[in-house]
Scaffold this motif. Sequence first.
Motif, PDB file in Angstrom:
ATOM      1  N   LEU A 271      46.472 -18.638  44.926  1.00  0.00           N
ATOM      2  CA  LEU A 271      45.604 -18.692  46.108  1.00  0.00           C
ATOM      3  C   LEU A 271      46.064 -17.750  47.208  1.00  0.00           C
ATOM      4  CD1 LEU A 271      44.827 -22.497  46.592  1.00  0.00           C
ATOM      5  CD2 LEU A 271      43.253 -20.704  45.865  1.00  0.00           C
ATOM      6  N   GLY A 272      47.314 -17.264  47.107  1.00  0.00           N
ATOM      7  CA  GLY A 272      47.818 -16.341  48.115  1.00  0.00           C
ATOM      8  C   GLY A 272      48.136 -16.994  49.439  1.00  0.00           C
ATOM      9  N   THR A 273      48.401 -18.293  49.421  1.00  0.00           N
ATOM     10  CA  THR A 273      48.736 -19.003  50.646  1.00  0.00           C
ATOM     11  C   THR A 273      50.024 -19.796  50.414  1.00  0.00           C
ATOM     12  OG1 THR A 273      47.867 -20.566  52.295  1.00  0.00           O
ATOM     13  CG2 THR A 273      47.319 -21.001  50.010  1.00  0.00           C
ATOM     14  N   PRO A 274      50.919 -19.893  51.420  1.00  0.00           N
ATOM     15  CA  PRO A 274      52.253 -20.457  51.169  1.00  0.00           C
ATOM     16  C   PRO A 274      52.289 -21.950  50.897  1.00  0.00           C
ATOM     17  CG  PRO A 274      51.972 -19.920  53.498  1.00  0.00           C
ATOM     18  CD  PRO A 274      50.800 -19.326  52.780  1.00  0.00           C
ATOM     19  N   ASN A 275      51.203 -22.677  51.152  1.00  0.00           N
ATOM     20  CA  ASN A 275      51.239 -24.123  50.895  1.00  0.00           C
ATOM     21  C   ASN A 275      50.875 -24.484  49.465  1.00  0.00           C
ATOM     22  OD1 ASN A 275      48.571 -23.310  51.477  1.00  0.00           O
ATOM     23  ND2 ASN A 275      47.962 -25.388  51.988  1.00  0.00           N
TER      24      ASN A 275
END
Length: 461
Positions: A271-275
């Motif tokens: 998703l390319g998001t850190p979470n």
Amino acid sequence: MTDMAHISERVAAFCGTTNIPGYVAGVHHAGGQHIVAHGVANAATGAPMRGDTRFLFGSITKVMTTMLVLRQVELGAVDLDAPVVTYLPEFTLTTPGAAGRILVRHLLTHTSGIDADLFFPAGCGPDALRIYLDGLGRQCGTLFEPGELVSYSNGGMIVAGRMLEVVTGTPYHELLRREVYATAGMTDACTSAEEAILRGTAVGHFADPVTGTVRTTGMFTLPATWAPAGGTPIGTVGDLLALGRAHLAGGGTPAISARSAELMRTVAHDLGTPNVPPVGMGWLVRELGGTTVLTMSGASPGGVAVLAVAPSEGLVFAAYGNDARALSLHDALLSSLLPAAPVALNPTDVALSRYVGTYRSDQLRIEVSVVDGQLEERITYEPADAVQEATFTGFVGGPFVVPPLRYEPVGADLFAPAGLPLGDLDLTSRQYLVSYHGDGPDGPTHRCSGGRMTRRVPSGR
């Protein structure tokens, strides 16, 4: 070799500070293996936590379910790119036509979109997974089109487990014992509370948020309907280390072939998001200090386990704490073994109004508004029936009531809990971040927290 004395000291200090009853951890590295244990396995009985104490694997079972499916792929009985209904014609969902669009690979990569994270039908015995599938078709739909997004999916793994039963003609637990436990050398692992009670077994605990005192869980396992997602499998830290060792050096072991091991560790969706870590098949695929680490944690009623494998380092780390707060100790120990730079988060100015709205998943509603220049979330649990409410509240240790939460922007479509030091958000604590995805006429189409998606719906629904 890893400094186990240092790990033992950190475990004792953490448990002493937090009042967590017990903890056990093991490390396999450079051909050597050591296990440390601290505290008690059950605060009510005072039974000690030992190196060979059993505990619930929780979602680490998803790694094993994936291994079982890939074994059938190698045998030619299952095609990853075939629709699940090819093998499981009775698989349906309430979203019209959705089940027919879900491929086998979507089940293993958390990209199926099945909206069943809080669906806990009661059931036991050889018909448990059939009962789950039947209820799924009557109650649950989808959050997004298959392959579009990632949302951690218990339902997808349970469907995969039922598919295995139909394809092989063998109950899931029997497959698990024969094709994973036996081949990986998981000699102390079992599949039921009835077996676990014959040996020393840890139980979960819940801490009082005011006094900090802990009590034992009133529910040992989730229903057998959740077996392939982690409801029932039980074993020791030594068993998890054996499972991890099967994935070192690229597989090629009796438990898993080199080809299947490669499929599992190859990123399938990011998703390319850190979470939300990138997902492989069964594994979450993290980069720690330039090293690829395959991880999976496993929650159980009042407890949490972890398994991490760094193939290039010949390293396996496994641990269990019988209090959910032990998750931060898992992180601290893994970080000491494989140091990594913290994720970059920076306060950001954004138009908050585009995120305002109602977001839903099965039995969960989140109302997002703007209050005092911050996003405020109000989360409501809406149980489908008394049986599911009893199961979920038993799992979390009591009524699920969440106070209003405030968030501040720290990146593109990314928010952190207001007032929480950004440097504290590392490894699994990144799950406290909230991200938004998609572009609809009113703003983002989806909200993601804890790796789970909720979809935007008209306000009030």
